[in-house]
Design a protein around this motif. Sequence first.
Motif, PDB file in Angstrom:
ATOM      1  N   HIS A   1       8.854  -2.056   8.072  1.00 42.93           N
ATOM      2  CA  HIS A   1       9.634  -1.374   6.938  1.00 42.93           C
ATOM      3  C   HIS A   1       8.710  -0.948   5.878  1.00 42.93           C
ATOM      4  CE1 HIS A   1       9.524  -5.953   5.892  1.00 42.93           C
ATOM      5  NE2 HIS A   1       9.720  -5.380   4.810  1.00 42.93           N
ATOM      6  N   VAL A   2       9.270  -0.301   5.095  1.00 47.24           N
ATOM      7  CA  VAL A   2       8.582  -0.009   3.717  1.00 47.24           C
ATOM      8  C   VAL A   2       9.521  -0.272   2.563  1.00 47.24           C
ATOM      9  CG1 VAL A   2       7.398   2.077   4.811  1.00 47.24           C
ATOM     10  CG2 VAL A   2       9.721   2.528   3.640  1.00 47.24           C
ATOM     11  N   HIS A   3       8.980  -0.451   1.393  1.00 48.11           N
ATOM     12  CA  HIS A   3       9.852  -0.663   0.274  1.00 48.11           C
ATOM     13  C   HIS A   3       9.912   0.287  -0.577  1.00 48.11           C
ATOM     14  CE1 HIS A   3      10.102  -5.490   0.792  1.00 48.11           C
ATOM     15  NE2 HIS A   3       9.095  -5.175   1.648  1.00 48.11           N
TER      16      HIS A   3
ATOM     17  N   LEU B   1       7.958   4.973  -5.750  1.00 52.91           N
ATOM     18  CA  LEU B   1       6.979   4.843  -4.868  1.00 52.91           C
ATOM     19  C   LEU B   1       7.428   4.080  -3.569  1.00 52.91           C
ATOM     20  CD1 LEU B   1       3.979   3.783  -4.198  1.00 52.91           C
ATOM     21  CD2 LEU B   1       4.311   1.823  -5.351  1.00 52.91           C
ATOM     22  N   ILE B   2       6.939   4.706  -2.575  1.00 51.82           N
ATOM     23  CA  ILE B   2       7.351   4.250  -1.164  1.00 51.82           C
ATOM     24  C   ILE B   2       6.165   3.488  -0.511  1.00 51.82           C
ATOM     25  CG2 ILE B   2       8.182   4.775   1.173  1.00 51.82           C
ATOM     26  CD1 ILE B   2       9.610   7.195  -0.127  1.00 51.82           C
ATOM     27  N   ALA B   3       6.299   2.240  -0.215  1.00 49.58           N
ATOM     28  CA  ALA B   3       4.901   1.372   0.031  1.00 49.58           C
ATOM     29  C   ALA B   3       4.967   0.165   1.242  1.00 49.58           C
ATOM     30  CB  ALA B   3       4.454   0.714  -1.041  1.00 49.58           C
ATOM     31  N   VAL B   4       4.128  -0.063   1.817  1.00 50.05           N
ATOM     32  CA  VAL B   4       4.237  -1.193   2.991  1.00 50.05           C
ATOM     33  C   VAL B   4       3.569  -2.144   2.135  1.00 50.05           C
ATOM     34  CG1 VAL B   4       3.279  -2.073   5.129  1.00 50.05           C
ATOM     35  CG2 VAL B   4       3.999   0.283   4.966  1.00 50.05           C
ATOM     36  N   LEU B   5       4.286  -3.245   2.053  1.00 47.71           N
ATOM     37  CA  LEU B   5       3.828  -4.505   1.564  1.00 47.71           C
ATOM     38  C   LEU B   5       2.808  -5.111   2.399  1.00 47.71           C
ATOM     39  CD1 LEU B   5       6.764  -5.637  -0.800  1.00 47.71           C
ATOM     40  CD2 LEU B   5       5.136  -3.961  -1.308  1.00 47.71           C
ATOM     41  N   THR B   6       1.834  -5.876   1.962  1.00 47.55           N
ATOM     42  CA  THR B   6       0.896  -6.485   2.854  1.00 47.55           C
ATOM     43  C   THR B   6       0.742  -7.810   2.746  1.00 47.55           C
ATOM     44  OG1 THR B   6      -1.132  -6.137   1.598  1.00 47.55           O
ATOM     45  CG2 THR B   6      -0.355  -4.147   3.366  1.00 47.55           C
ATOM     46  N   ARG B   7       1.506  -8.384   2.132  1.00 48.28           N
ATOM     47  CA  ARG B   7       1.485 -10.062   1.879  1.00 48.28           C
ATOM     48  C   ARG B   7       2.763 -10.655   2.420  1.00 48.28           C
ATOM     49  NH1 ARG B   7      -0.112 -13.458  -3.657  1.00 48.28           N
ATOM     50  NH2 ARG B   7      -0.029 -15.330  -2.599  1.00 48.28           N
ATOM     51  N   ASN B   8       2.701 -11.653   3.034  1.00 47.18           N
ATOM     52  CA  ASN B   8       4.070 -12.458   3.409  1.00 47.18           C
ATOM     53  C   ASN B   8       5.110 -11.379   4.068  1.00 47.18           C
ATOM     54  OD1 ASN B   8       2.938 -14.773   2.659  1.00 47.18           O
ATOM     55  ND2 ASN B   8       3.644 -14.255   0.615  1.00 47.18           N
ATOM     56  N   GLU B   9       4.833 -10.406   4.799  1.00 42.95           N
ATOM     57  CA  GLU B   9       5.520  -9.472   5.256  1.00 42.95           C
ATOM     58  C   GLU B   9       6.017  -9.802   6.731  1.00 42.95           C
ATOM     59  OE1 GLU B   9       7.764  -7.401   4.677  1.00 42.95           O
ATOM     60  OE2 GLU B   9       6.879  -6.378   2.694  1.00 42.95           O
TER      61      GLU B   9
ATOM     62  N   MET C   1       0.832  -1.069  -0.042  1.00 41.77           N
ATOM     63  CA  MET C   1       0.136  -0.139   0.023  1.00 41.77           C
ATOM     64  C   MET C   1       0.888   1.179  -0.071  1.00 41.77           C
ATOM     65  SD  MET C   1      -3.300  -1.271   2.311  1.00 41.77           S
ATOM     66  CE  MET C   1      -4.153   0.225   1.663  1.00 41.77           C
ATOM     67  N   LYS C   2       0.593   2.066  -0.640  1.00 43.27           N
ATOM     68  CA  LYS C   2       1.231   3.425  -1.029  1.00 43.27           C
ATOM     69  C   LYS C   2       1.261   4.257   0.264  1.00 43.27           C
ATOM     70  CE  LYS C   2       0.918   7.843  -3.431  1.00 43.27           C
ATOM     71  NZ  LYS C   2       0.177   8.573  -4.550  1.00 43.27           N
ATOM     72  N   VAL C   3       2.689   4.516   0.780  1.00 41.97           N
ATOM     73  CA  VAL C   3       2.800   5.596   1.823  1.00 41.97           C
ATOM     74  C   VAL C   3       2.921   7.016   1.091  1.00 41.97           C
ATOM     75  CG1 VAL C   3       4.354   6.284   3.492  1.00 41.97           C
ATOM     76  CG2 VAL C   3       3.951   3.910   3.085  1.00 41.97           C
ATOM     77  N   CYS C   4       3.874   7.133  -0.013  1.00 39.47           N
ATOM     78  CA  CYS C   4       4.017   8.284  -0.813  1.00 39.47           C
ATOM     79  C   CYS C   4       4.776   8.168  -1.911  1.00 39.47           C
ATOM     80  CB  CYS C   4       4.631   9.357   0.154  1.00 39.47           C
ATOM     81  SG  CYS C   4       6.336   8.857   0.653  1.00 39.47           S
ATOM     82  N   ILE C   5       5.109   9.121  -2.686  1.00 37.05           N
ATOM     83  CA  ILE C   5       6.041   8.976  -3.849  1.00 37.05           C
ATOM     84  C   ILE C   5       6.931  10.153  -3.741  1.00 37.05           C
ATOM     85  CG2 ILE C   5       6.051   9.322  -6.321  1.00 37.05           C
ATOM     86  CD1 ILE C   5       3.263   7.990  -6.472  1.00 37.05           C
ATOM     87  N   HIS C   6       8.200   9.690  -4.095  1.00 35.93           N
ATOM     88  CA  HIS C   6       9.543  10.889  -3.827  1.00 35.93           C
ATOM     89  C   HIS C   6      10.415  10.701  -5.091  1.00 35.93           C
ATOM     90  CE1 HIS C   6      12.750  13.036  -2.240  1.00 35.93           C
ATOM     91  NE2 HIS C   6      13.461  12.043  -2.683  1.00 35.93           N
ATOM     92  N   ASN C   7      10.201  11.554  -5.902  1.00 35.30           N
ATOM     93  CA  ASN C   7      10.779  11.702  -7.010  1.00 35.30           C
ATOM     94  C   ASN C   7      10.684  10.428  -8.099  1.00 35.30           C
ATOM     95  OD1 ASN C   7      12.253  13.972  -6.420  1.00 35.30           O
ATOM     96  ND2 ASN C   7      14.216  12.980  -5.908  1.00 35.30           N
ATOM     97  N   GLY C   8       9.386  10.379  -8.226  1.00 32.69           N
ATOM     98  CA  GLY C   8       8.899   9.227  -8.930  1.00 32.69           C
ATOM     99  C   GLY C   8       9.065   7.914  -8.320  1.00 32.69           C
TER     100      GLY C   8
END
Length: 142
Positions: free
Chosen positions: A23-25, A10-18, A1-8
């Motif tokens: 952490h964010v990806h 995507l910064i996201a928290v994955l919600t499957r098998n985490e 799920m999207k946290v934000c976008i920085h310089n194009g």
Amino acid sequence: MKVCIHNGLLIAVLTRNEHCPPHVHVGANEWEARFEFSFWHNGVRLLDVLPVQNKPTVAVLENLRQTIKQPSHLRRAREIWWRNLQTVCLINQLWDTEASEVASAKNRQSSASIIKYARFDAGAYKTVLQLEGQSNFMEIRL
């Protein structure tokens, strides 16, 4: 799920098998980085970048870290993590009541107690802990 976008990117928290730690990806076609955040302090740190040979510059990684650390982004990451994973990754860790921090098992102090219960209260934006041997809950305002 999207946290934000920085310089194009995507910064996201994955919600499957985490898994812990929270952490964010973030990544590009050539690399992916993971940044750790916490439910007891407002720091953010780089966990890893894969593949290592395609690692972006230190400046790019630091800009990403600072972006994630922004209060609104960190709050969103915590809320997504909690809503989807229902853990703050603190149960069975040691809490040092004198230092007000998670303690290392190797350097256990007499002021450290095992965290028996931990949850995130998104509405009040705080983490609630119960330490072994204590009936009262401890609150960490974020």
